[in-house]
Design a protein around this motif. Sequence first.
Motif, mmCIF file in Angstrom:
data_model
loop_
_atom_site.group_PDB
_atom_site.id
_atom_site.type_symbol
_atom_site.label_atom_id
_atom_site.label_comp_id
_atom_site.label_asym_id
_atom_site.label_seq_id
_atom_site.Cartn_x
_atom_site.Cartn_y
_atom_site.Cartn_z
ATOM 1 N N GLY A 196 0.773 -1.238 0.000
ATOM 2 C CA GLY A 196 0.000 0.000 0.000
ATOM 3 C C GLY A 196 0.802 1.285 0.000
ATOM 4 N N LEU A 197 2.025 1.268 -0.526
ATOM 5 C CA LEU A 197 2.808 2.501 -0.571
ATOM 6 C C LEU A 197 2.248 3.444 -1.635
ATOM 7 N N LYS A 198 2.121 4.710 -1.287
ATOM 8 C CA LYS A 198 1.668 5.747 -2.219
ATOM 9 C C LYS A 198 2.676 6.883 -2.183
ATOM 10 N N VAL A 199 2.824 7.584 -3.305
ATOM 11 C CA VAL A 199 3.747 8.702 -3.360
ATOM 12 C C VAL A 199 3.035 9.974 -3.816
ATOM 13 N N THR A 200 3.600 11.113 -3.406
ATOM 14 C CA THR A 200 3.024 12.408 -3.764
ATOM 15 C C THR A 200 3.764 13.068 -4.917
ATOM 16 N N ILE A 228 4.336 1.433 -13.381
ATOM 17 C CA ILE A 228 4.329 1.548 -11.923
ATOM 18 C C ILE A 228 3.340 2.596 -11.416
ATOM 19 N N SER A 229 3.117 3.649 -12.178
ATOM 20 C CA SER A 229 2.448 4.856 -11.679
ATOM 21 C C SER A 229 1.097 4.605 -11.008
ATOM 22 N N ALA A 230 0.270 3.756 -11.567
ATOM 23 C CA ALA A 230 -1.044 3.515 -10.961
ATOM 24 C C ALA A 230 -0.919 2.878 -9.578
ATOM 25 N N SER A 231 0.113 2.085 -9.378
ATOM 26 C CA SER A 231 0.270 1.398 -8.090
ATOM 27 C C SER A 231 0.674 2.342 -6.971
ATOM 28 N N VAL A 232 1.225 3.506 -7.314
ATOM 29 C CA VAL A 232 1.663 4.454 -6.283
ATOM 30 C C VAL A 232 0.799 5.713 -6.216
ATOM 31 N N GLY A 233 -0.287 5.759 -6.986
ATOM 32 C CA GLY A 233 -1.215 6.867 -6.885
ATOM 33 C C GLY A 233 -1.148 7.913 -7.982
ATOM 34 N N LEU A 244 11.837 17.097 -1.245
ATOM 35 C CA LEU A 244 11.419 16.995 0.152
ATOM 36 C C LEU A 244 11.339 18.369 0.807
ATOM 37 N N GLU A 245 12.326 19.216 0.539
ATOM 38 C CA GLU A 245 12.299 20.568 1.098
ATOM 39 C C GLU A 245 11.183 21.403 0.507
ATOM 40 N N GLY A 246 10.707 21.028 -0.682
ATOM 41 C CA GLY A 246 9.584 21.709 -1.327
ATOM 42 C C GLY A 246 8.227 21.201 -0.872
ATOM 43 N N GLY A 247 8.210 20.253 0.063
ATOM 44 C CA GLY A 247 6.945 19.781 0.611
ATOM 45 C C GLY A 247 6.519 18.383 0.220
ATOM 46 N N ALA A 248 7.305 17.694 -0.598
ATOM 47 C CA ALA A 248 6.940 16.321 -0.964
ATOM 48 C C ALA A 248 6.938 15.444 0.284
ATOM 49 N N GLU A 249 5.917 14.635 0.411
ATOM 50 C CA GLU A 249 5.803 13.731 1.555
ATOM 51 C C GLU A 249 6.279 12.323 1.220
ATOM 52 N N ALA A 250 6.207 11.985 -0.058
ATOM 53 C CA ALA A 250 6.595 10.648 -0.501
ATOM 54 C C ALA A 250 7.015 10.751 -1.963
#
Length: 165
Positions: free
Chosen positions: A45-49, A66-71, A97-103
């Motif tokens: 269930g890993l998702k990325v932003t 891969i893209s659909a599996s991570v959101g 990450l410094e720009g606000g990415a969570e995953a």
Amino acid sequence: MPLLIAMRHAKAVDRMQAEDDFDRGLTERGVSDADRAAQAIESVGLKVTHALVSPARRTRETWKRISASVGEPPVTDPMALYHASPDMLERAIAEQLEGGAEAIMLVGHNPGIGALVHLLAGQAEAAADLPYGWPTSAFAAFDVTVKNKRPVASRRILYFNPKAD
């Protein structure tokens, strides 16, 4: 804590089968292995932003599998990611990450991606079972933070190697 999934592109056609290295597409095995990697990600269930994807054809084709599996997050694909060094990859990740990415999911090339994964796994004390180099379609997911403009891994969450099955 932010998440990073670092993946090498899936198996591509031989250099002699494409006009140039940048335009090498995936083989049948590459498509199959990328699909298996997507299933491994989905199974936990890993998702990325955000996604960082080299603009080369083989990385874009891998990302498509891969893209659909991570959101299906937004993609950044600067030319700097094409055969980037580990240092360049670290800077791109830290910037996101410094720009606000969570995953983040990073899809790139060896030797940079393999060296980055080994570095992060070493930080997380989780490198003992990793293969030398980094196989096509292999990925590792880590909890990361940014220190001194570099990602630092505290824990390896998941590791997938299609050649280990």
